[in-house]
Design a protein around this motif. Structure first.
Motif, PDB file in Angstrom:
ATOM      1  N   ASP A 163       0.818  -1.213   0.000  1.00  0.00           N
ATOM      2  CA  ASP A 163       0.000   0.000   0.000  1.00  0.00           C
ATOM      3  C   ASP A 163       0.856   1.270   0.000  1.00  0.00           C
ATOM      4  O   ASP A 163       0.365   2.352   0.346  1.00  0.00           O
ATOM      5  CB  ASP A 163      -0.927   0.002   1.211  1.00  0.00           C
ATOM      6  N   LEU A 164       2.131   1.132  -0.387  1.00  0.00           N
ATOM      7  CA  LEU A 164       3.011   2.303  -0.393  1.00  0.00           C
ATOM      8  C   LEU A 164       2.545   3.292  -1.466  1.00  0.00           C
ATOM      9  O   LEU A 164       2.345   2.926  -2.632  1.00  0.00           O
ATOM     10  CB  LEU A 164       4.452   1.870  -0.656  1.00  0.00           C
ATOM     11  N   ALA A 165       2.400   4.534  -1.059  1.00  0.00           N
ATOM     12  CA  ALA A 165       1.908   5.556  -1.994  1.00  0.00           C
ATOM     13  C   ALA A 165       2.980   5.901  -3.011  1.00  0.00           C
ATOM     14  O   ALA A 165       4.181   5.785  -2.754  1.00  0.00           O
ATOM     15  CB  ALA A 165       1.488   6.805  -1.216  1.00  0.00           C
ATOM     16  N   ALA A 166       2.537   6.338  -4.175  1.00  0.00           N
ATOM     17  CA  ALA A 166       3.476   6.755  -5.209  1.00  0.00           C
ATOM     18  C   ALA A 166       4.189   8.035  -4.769  1.00  0.00           C
ATOM     19  O   ALA A 166       3.635   8.869  -4.056  1.00  0.00           O
ATOM     20  CB  ALA A 166       2.735   6.984  -6.519  1.00  0.00           C
ATOM     21  N   GLY A 167       5.442   8.149  -5.196  1.00  0.00           N
ATOM     22  CA  GLY A 167       6.215   9.329  -4.845  1.00  0.00           C
ATOM     23  C   GLY A 167       7.599   8.946  -4.349  1.00  0.00           C
ATOM     24  O   GLY A 167       8.048   7.812  -4.498  1.00  0.00           O
ATOM     25  N   THR A 168       8.264   9.930  -3.772  1.00  0.00           N
ATOM     26  CA  THR A 168       9.622   9.718  -3.283  1.00  0.00           C
ATOM     27  C   THR A 168       9.585   9.371  -1.804  1.00  0.00           C
ATOM     28  O   THR A 168       8.883  10.012  -1.012  1.00  0.00           O
ATOM     29  CB  THR A 168      10.469  10.982  -3.492  1.00  0.00           C
ATOM     30  N   HIS A 169      10.368   8.363  -1.451  1.00  0.00           N
ATOM     31  CA  HIS A 169      10.395   7.882  -0.068  1.00  0.00           C
ATOM     32  C   HIS A 169      11.848   7.778   0.394  1.00  0.00           C
ATOM     33  O   HIS A 169      12.748   7.491  -0.395  1.00  0.00           O
ATOM     34  CB  HIS A 169       9.696   6.529   0.047  1.00  0.00           C
ATOM     35  N   GLU A 170      12.036   7.991   1.680  1.00  0.00           N
ATOM     36  CA  GLU A 170      13.382   7.988   2.248  1.00  0.00           C
ATOM     37  C   GLU A 170      13.726   6.606   2.812  1.00  0.00           C
ATOM     38  O   GLU A 170      12.950   6.012   3.561  1.00  0.00           O
ATOM     39  CB  GLU A 170      13.483   9.022   3.372  1.00  0.00           C
ATOM     40  N   VAL A 171      14.899   6.110   2.427  1.00  0.00           N
ATOM     41  CA  VAL A 171      15.442   4.871   2.985  1.00  0.00           C
ATOM     42  C   VAL A 171      16.696   5.252   3.788  1.00  0.00           C
ATOM     43  O   VAL A 171      17.617   5.872   3.243  1.00  0.00           O
ATOM     44  CB  VAL A 171      15.799   3.855   1.888  1.00  0.00           C
ATOM     45  N   ALA A 172      16.727   4.864   5.043  1.00  0.00           N
ATOM     46  CA  ALA A 172      17.849   5.218   5.918  1.00  0.00           C
ATOM     47  C   ALA A 172      18.463   3.964   6.511  1.00  0.00           C
ATOM     48  O   ALA A 172      17.769   2.988   6.800  1.00  0.00           O
ATOM     49  CB  ALA A 172      17.387   6.156   7.035  1.00  0.00           C
ATOM     50  N   VAL A 173      19.776   4.015   6.671  1.00  0.00           N
ATOM     51  CA  VAL A 173      20.518   2.957   7.356  1.00  0.00           C
ATOM     52  C   VAL A 173      21.206   3.604   8.555  1.00  0.00           C
ATOM     53  O   VAL A 173      21.913   4.612   8.410  1.00  0.00           O
ATOM     54  CB  VAL A 173      21.561   2.296   6.428  1.00  0.00           C
ATOM     55  N   GLU A 174      21.035   3.010   9.740  1.00  0.00           N
ATOM     56  CA  GLU A 174      21.529   3.639  10.961  1.00  0.00           C
ATOM     57  C   GLU A 174      22.301   2.638  11.821  1.00  0.00           C
ATOM     58  O   GLU A 174      21.959   1.458  11.887  1.00  0.00           O
ATOM     59  CB  GLU A 174      20.365   4.205  11.783  1.00  0.00           C
ATOM     60  N   PHE A 175      23.342   3.157  12.429  1.00  0.00           N
ATOM     61  CA  PHE A 175      24.066   2.451  13.483  1.00  0.00           C
ATOM     62  C   PHE A 175      23.919   3.300  14.742  1.00  0.00           C
ATOM     63  O   PHE A 175      24.318   4.465  14.773  1.00  0.00           O
ATOM     64  CB  PHE A 175      25.541   2.268  13.108  1.00  0.00           C
ATOM     65  N   ALA A 176      23.347   2.739  15.792  1.00  0.00           N
ATOM     66  CA  ALA A 176      22.976   3.512  16.978  1.00  0.00           C
ATOM     67  C   ALA A 176      24.146   3.857  17.885  1.00  0.00           C
ATOM     68  O   ALA A 176      23.984   4.591  18.846  1.00  0.00           O
ATOM     69  CB  ALA A 176      21.920   2.754  17.782  1.00  0.00           C
ATOM     70  N   GLY A 177      25.333   3.360  17.563  1.00  0.00           N
ATOM     71  CA  GLY A 177      26.467   3.590  18.455  1.00  0.00           C
ATOM     72  C   GLY A 177      26.590   2.451  19.459  1.00  0.00           C
ATOM     73  O   GLY A 177      25.617   1.761  19.773  1.00  0.00           O
ATOM     74  N   ASP A 178      27.801   2.281  19.967  1.00  0.00           N
ATOM     75  CA  ASP A 178      28.049   1.159  20.873  1.00  0.00           C
ATOM     76  C   ASP A 178      29.220   1.507  21.790  1.00  0.00           C
ATOM     77  O   ASP A 178      30.355   1.582  21.342  1.00  0.00           O
ATOM     78  CB  ASP A 178      28.363  -0.101  20.071  1.00  0.00           C
ATOM     79  N   GLY A 179      28.929   1.746  23.050  1.00  0.00           N
ATOM     80  CA  GLY A 179      30.000   2.053  23.997  1.00  0.00           C
ATOM     81  C   GLY A 179      30.715   3.349  23.642  1.00  0.00           C
ATOM     82  O   GLY A 179      30.142   4.436  23.674  1.00  0.00           O
ATOM     83  N   ASP A 180      31.972   3.253  23.253  1.00  0.00           N
ATOM     84  CA  ASP A 180      32.764   4.433  22.930  1.00  0.00           C
ATOM     85  C   ASP A 180      32.802   4.714  21.437  1.00  0.00           C
ATOM     86  O   ASP A 180      33.637   5.479  20.974  1.00  0.00           O
ATOM     87  CB  ASP A 180      34.191   4.269  23.458  1.00  0.00           C
ATOM     88  N   VAL A 181      31.905   4.087  20.661  1.00  0.00           N
ATOM     89  CA  VAL A 181      31.832   4.327  19.219  1.00  0.00           C
ATOM     90  C   VAL A 181      30.599   5.171  18.929  1.00  0.00           C
ATOM     91  O   VAL A 181      29.481   4.842  19.359  1.00  0.00           O
ATOM     92  CB  VAL A 181      31.758   3.002  18.423  1.00  0.00           C
ATOM     93  N   GLN A 182      30.765   6.258  18.178  1.00  0.00           N
ATOM     94  CA  GLN A 182      29.664   7.162  17.898  1.00  0.00           C
ATOM     95  C   GLN A 182      28.703   6.558  16.869  1.00  0.00           C
ATOM     96  O   GLN A 182      29.090   5.709  16.062  1.00  0.00           O
ATOM     97  CB  GLN A 182      30.215   8.488  17.361  1.00  0.00           C
ATOM     98  N   PRO A 183      27.437   6.983  16.893  1.00  0.00           N
ATOM     99  CA  PRO A 183      26.477   6.491  15.902  1.00  0.00           C
ATOM    100  C   PRO A 183      26.747   7.082  14.510  1.00  0.00           C
ATOM    101  O   PRO A 183      27.499   8.035  14.356  1.00  0.00           O
ATOM    102  CB  PRO A 183      25.128   6.965  16.464  1.00  0.00           C
ATOM    103  N   ALA A 184      26.116   6.454  13.508  1.00  0.00           N
ATOM    104  CA  ALA A 184      26.258   6.926  12.128  1.00  0.00           C
ATOM    105  C   ALA A 184      24.945   6.679  11.400  1.00  0.00           C
ATOM    106  O   ALA A 184      24.165   5.785  11.770  1.00  0.00           O
ATOM    107  CB  ALA A 184      27.410   6.224  11.420  1.00  0.00           C
TER     108      ALA A 184
END
Length: 350
Positions: free
Chosen positions: A88-109
């Motif tokens: 049921d995804l509507a026509a148009g432009t949609h955003e796809v994101a890939v995330e790393f939430a961070g872990d201990g002393d490593v920053q997220p991206a």
């Protein structure tokens, strides 16, 4: 005055601590590529700290902010994410994101791409946003159909084999070798192989397959491992279009005790320089368990005073005997001359 100086010192210390730099967290970078075909989105990429790969970290893919898939990075930091577009995804432009939430002393991206559904691709590439920007972020904006693929390709079966020694001892080091292939025998390269024992996963034994799907890893047998059969499990968790697989090895362990530096209770103590009297010593009968060297070793040396006393007594006694012999000799000579009284008169002299 002293209170004023103390307050000034405390204030100066607070200012110095406030100016100290906070410890910096390691940067992380996502290098990704997006692909859309037949209503299915595929995201491949790597996660690094700017130089070295970050393995066993979880990355998540989302569509317009809605979570769609997640995966764990492999030993080289690589990962693959797949998900189907909603019907049921509507026509148009949609955003796809890939995330790393961070872990201990490593920053997220975070890396972002755009897809267009039901129209022509716009070619738009939204910028990647991250507390520490990745080295490179790629995205595509293909035209995608909202209809999911009714028959997605099935993952390929994998075959994991491993060999190792049949016997070992506690604290021993095992060398394990094996291969990861598909059913046709083609080797699978850069696949992560983990090892678990009775205590869980052994991080130091994690390895990657090389050319031909071959791998080599090592396992240190715990020192407290008891005698008996020990089971080790090697696992491939699955990856891009590949099914997971596992295999087990059984090793017979012979437990050996490590020698203690302290003498055991059964050891005999070394002979003492001071002899201990035994119940039979007064009767001159040796103990049944005593040996001749031990008896000789404990004889006390003669005191020096006793030695000098005996020597002095011998000298005095010898002198007395010599004097008596002279006197007797004189008496005998006198008797030979017929003077019996004169022969003994010397005994009456003062």
């Amino acid at each position: 005055m002293p209170r004023t100086l103390a307050r000034a010192a405390v204030l100066a210390l607070i200012v110095v601590l406030a100016l100290l730099p906070l410890p910096a967290h390691a940067r992380s970078a996502l290098d990704v590529a997006f692909d859309v075909a037949d209503g299915r989105v595929t995201v491949t990429g790597t996660l690094t700290d700017g130089e070295e790969p970050l393995r066993r970290r979880v990355v998540v893919a989302s569509l317009d902010g809605a979570r769609q898939a997640e995966a764990e990075t492999q030993g080289n930091g690589g990962f693959t994410l797949r998900f189907d577009l909603p019907s049921d995804l509507a026509a148009g432009t949609h955003e796809v994101a890939v995330e790393f939430a961070g872990d201990g002393d490593v920053q997220p991206a975070r890396a972002v791409g755009a897809i267009t559904v039901g129209g022509k691709a716009t070619g738009q590439k939204p910028p990647s946003s991250s507390p520490t920007p990745p080295r490179r972020t790629e995205s595509v904006t293909p035209t995608a159909s909202a209809r999911p693929d009714p028959t997605p390709p099935a993952p390929t079966t994998t075959v994991l084999t491993a060999t190792g020694p049949a016997k070992s001892v506690n604290s021993g080091l095992l060398t394990l070798t094996g291969t990861l292939t598909d059913p046709a025998g083609r080797g699978i390269v850069d696949a992560g192989i983990s090892l678990t024992d009775a205590g869980g996963e052994v991080d130091d034994s994690y390895t990657l397959t090389t050319a031909g799907g071959a791998f080599t890893t090592f396992y240190a047998v715990p020192e407290a491992q008891p005698s008996g059969r020990m089971t080790l499990t090697l696992t491939f968790p699955g990856a891009d279009g590949l099914k997971p697989s596992r295999t087990t090895l059984t090793v017979v362990i012979e437990h050996t005790e490590v020698a203690s530096p302290n003498p055991s209770p059964s050891e005999s103590p070394s002979p003492s320089t001071t002899p201990s009297p035994s119940p039979t010593a007064d009767r001159g009968t040796p103990s049944p368990g005593a040996s001749t060297p031990a008896t000789t070793a404990v004889q006390p040396p003669a005191p020096a005073a006793v030695t000098w006393f005996l020597l002095a007594s011998a000298v005095a006694g010898g002198g007395a005997l010599l004097t008596a012999a002279v006197l007797v000799f004189r008496g005998v000579n006198a008797r030979g001359d017929g003077d019996e009284e004169g022969s003994l008169s010397f005994l009456d002299e003062d």
